[in-house]
Design a protein around this motif. Structure first.
Motif, PDB file in Angstrom:
ATOM      1  N   GLY A 102      -2.961 -23.964  36.247  1.00 35.03           N
ATOM      2  CA  GLY A 102      -3.492 -22.687  36.722  1.00 35.03           C
ATOM      3  C   GLY A 102      -2.663 -21.699  36.114  1.00 35.03           C
ATOM      4  O   GLY A 102      -3.090 -20.587  35.654  1.00 35.03           O
ATOM      5  N   PRO A 103      -1.148 -21.812  36.129  1.00 33.11           N
ATOM      6  CA  PRO A 103      -0.449 -20.633  35.474  1.00 33.11           C
ATOM      7  C   PRO A 103      -0.537 -20.463  34.077  1.00 33.11           C
ATOM      8  O   PRO A 103      -0.255 -19.437  33.459  1.00 33.11           O
ATOM      9  CB  PRO A 103       0.970 -21.253  35.906  1.00 33.11           C
ATOM     10  N   LEU A 104      -0.715 -21.740  33.277  1.00 33.62           N
ATOM     11  CA  LEU A 104      -0.975 -21.604  32.000  1.00 33.62           C
ATOM     12  C   LEU A 104      -2.266 -20.693  31.303  1.00 33.62           C
ATOM     13  O   LEU A 104      -2.345 -20.356  30.307  1.00 33.62           O
ATOM     14  CB  LEU A 104      -1.249 -22.965  31.408  1.00 33.62           C
ATOM     15  N   LEU A 105      -3.315 -20.598  32.342  1.00 30.36           N
ATOM     16  CA  LEU A 105      -4.402 -19.954  32.033  1.00 30.36           C
ATOM     17  C   LEU A 105      -4.486 -18.330  32.542  1.00 30.36           C
ATOM     18  O   LEU A 105      -5.562 -17.681  32.477  1.00 30.36           O
ATOM     19  CB  LEU A 105      -5.660 -20.774  32.866  1.00 30.36           C
ATOM     20  N   GLN A 106      -3.204 -17.959  32.900  1.00 27.06           N
ATOM     21  CA  GLN A 106      -3.166 -16.435  33.224  1.00 27.06           C
ATOM     22  C   GLN A 106      -2.159 -15.878  32.718  1.00 27.06           C
ATOM     23  O   GLN A 106      -1.127 -16.578  32.038  1.00 27.06           O
ATOM     24  CB  GLN A 106      -2.780 -16.508  34.825  1.00 27.06           C
ATOM     25  N   ARG A 107      -2.032 -14.531  32.731  1.00 23.27           N
ATOM     26  CA  ARG A 107      -1.135 -13.623  31.876  1.00 23.27           C
ATOM     27  C   ARG A 107       0.097 -13.556  32.558  1.00 23.27           C
ATOM     28  O   ARG A 107       1.311 -13.356  32.084  1.00 23.27           O
ATOM     29  CB  ARG A 107      -1.851 -12.151  31.560  1.00 23.27           C
ATOM     30  N   LEU A 108       0.029 -13.384  33.982  1.00 25.44           N
ATOM     31  CA  LEU A 108       1.330 -13.198  34.790  1.00 25.44           C
ATOM     32  C   LEU A 108       1.608 -14.215  35.589  1.00 25.44           C
ATOM     33  O   LEU A 108       0.463 -14.801  36.314  1.00 25.44           O
ATOM     34  CB  LEU A 108       0.903 -11.856  35.652  1.00 25.44           C
ATOM     35  N   ASP A 109       2.625 -14.477  36.252  1.00 28.88           N
ATOM     36  CA  ASP A 109       3.111 -15.557  37.173  1.00 28.88           C
ATOM     37  C   ASP A 109       4.075 -14.983  37.817  1.00 28.88           C
ATOM     38  O   ASP A 109       4.524 -13.869  37.846  1.00 28.88           O
ATOM     39  CB  ASP A 109       3.615 -16.741  36.325  1.00 28.88           C
ATOM     40  N   ARG A 110       4.511 -15.805  38.888  1.00 31.43           N
ATOM     41  CA  ARG A 110       5.683 -15.323  40.209  1.00 31.43           C
ATOM     42  C   ARG A 110       6.926 -15.506  39.572  1.00 31.43           C
ATOM     43  O   ARG A 110       7.142 -16.121  38.442  1.00 31.43           O
ATOM     44  CB  ARG A 110       5.434 -16.523  41.351  1.00 31.43           C
ATOM     45  N   PRO A 111       7.890 -14.948  40.102  1.00 32.63           N
ATOM     46  CA  PRO A 111       9.137 -15.028  39.988  1.00 32.63           C
ATOM     47  C   PRO A 111       9.520 -16.402  40.190  1.00 32.63           C
ATOM     48  O   PRO A 111       9.029 -17.065  40.916  1.00 32.63           O
ATOM     49  CB  PRO A 111       9.832 -14.266  40.662  1.00 32.63           C
ATOM     50  N   HIS A 112      10.383 -16.937  39.542  1.00 33.91           N
ATOM     51  CA  HIS A 112      10.748 -18.432  39.861  1.00 33.91           C
ATOM     52  C   HIS A 112       9.820 -19.466  39.432  1.00 33.91           C
ATOM     53  O   HIS A 112       9.546 -20.241  39.982  1.00 33.91           O
ATOM     54  CB  HIS A 112      11.520 -18.883  41.038  1.00 33.91           C
ATOM     55  N   ALA A 113       9.018 -18.981  38.089  1.00 33.10           N
ATOM     56  CA  ALA A 113       7.747 -19.710  37.733  1.00 33.10           C
ATOM     57  C   ALA A 113       7.922 -21.103  37.515  1.00 33.10           C
ATOM     58  O   ALA A 113       9.267 -21.287  36.860  1.00 33.10           O
ATOM     59  CB  ALA A 113       7.161 -19.145  36.676  1.00 33.10           C
ATOM     60  N   ILE A 114       7.294 -22.045  37.670  1.00 34.50           N
ATOM     61  CA  ILE A 114       7.337 -23.387  37.183  1.00 34.50           C
ATOM     62  C   ILE A 114       7.460 -23.688  35.673  1.00 34.50           C
ATOM     63  O   ILE A 114       6.621 -22.973  34.944  1.00 34.50           O
ATOM     64  CB  ILE A 114       6.158 -24.309  37.703  1.00 34.50           C
TER      65      ILE A 114
END
Length: 243
Positions: A215-227
């Motif tokens: 999921g995170p690889l398919l989005q432009r932004l992510d959370r702080p402390h991202a995986i």
């Protein structure tokens, strides 16, 4: 079961872990987690588009290819030509019939496809009764929570656990135990989301033969402390993110 319960359940796991000063995996009685290889999804498209996306994904060892009733084997061939070393799973998203599945299986097997996800419509799973498939078939939409599993055994070889469907990490861990009892293999998936949504599912991934948490690889932004993801390898989440 659903996304709202998943939010509350996983938030409570995180709260308990932080109050106890112990990681969530310890509280769940699980072994220390290790990195896993996640599938990288290539969405449904025409052959030039799929070929381009497969070329861009050459650093990823495991690809999940979306297909439908008209676009299927030819797309797999495109991916195989561009990324010959890739492991491939295909997701038909309920778009096939029993007859189409039987027609496609020999060629998909020849092309090295390792899994077919949810080929038939949810509620029509009996269509798979008696099917002898050279490729494991996984239930996705037909797999909701523990109570759905009895109707899948003998028709599917694996289940795809999604926390947003089953209602959280608590139910997902119970599903793993029930699936093992029924002789079903395990896959963990996602309904897109940031690293925060993937972090609890990472613990489920430890028991799974197939991980699909891109999921995170398919989005432009992510959370702080991202995986951290490195060429498809997913590392354990930072406790500052979750758990």
């Amino acid at each position: 079961a659903g996304g709202a319960r998943n939010d509350v359940d996983c938030a409570l796991w995180d709260l308990r872990a932080k109050e106890a000063g112990r990681p969530a995996w310890q509280l769940a009685g699980l072994p220390a987690p290790h990195p896993v290889t996640t599938a990288f999804t290539i969405g449904l498209g025409d052959e030039p588009e799929v070929r381009r996306k497969a070329r861009e994904a050459r650093d990823y060892p495991l690809l999940k290819l979306k297909v439908d009733a008209e676009r299927h084997v030819d797309l797999v061939r495109c991916v195989r030509e561009v990324h010959p070393a890739a492991r491939i799973i295909v997701d038909a998203n309920q778009g096939w019939t029993r007859a189409l599945l039987e027609r496609l299986l020999p060629e998909l097997h020849r092309l090295g496809v390792e899994m077919v996800e949810q080929p038939v419509r949810r509620g029509e799973d009996a269509m798979l009764d008696g099917l002898r498939s050279p490729i494991p078939i996984a239930a996705d939409e037909s797999c909701t929570d523990r109570h759905s599993l009895a109707g899948l055994a003998g028709r599917y070889q694996s289940i795809n656990i999604k926390l947003d469907k089953c209602g959280g990490l608590t139910e997902a861990l119970l599903m793993c135990a029930e699936a093992r009892r029924l002789g079903l293999g395990l896959m963990v998936g996602n309904m897109c989301g940031t690293s925060l949504a993937m972090a609890p599912a990472f613990l489920v991934a430890q028991a799974c033969a197939v991980t699909d948490l891109d999921g995170p690889l398919l989005q432009r932004l992510d959370r702080p402390h991202a995986i951290r993801f490195e060429r498809g390898v997913m590392h354990a989440p930072d406790p500052a993110l979750w758990g």
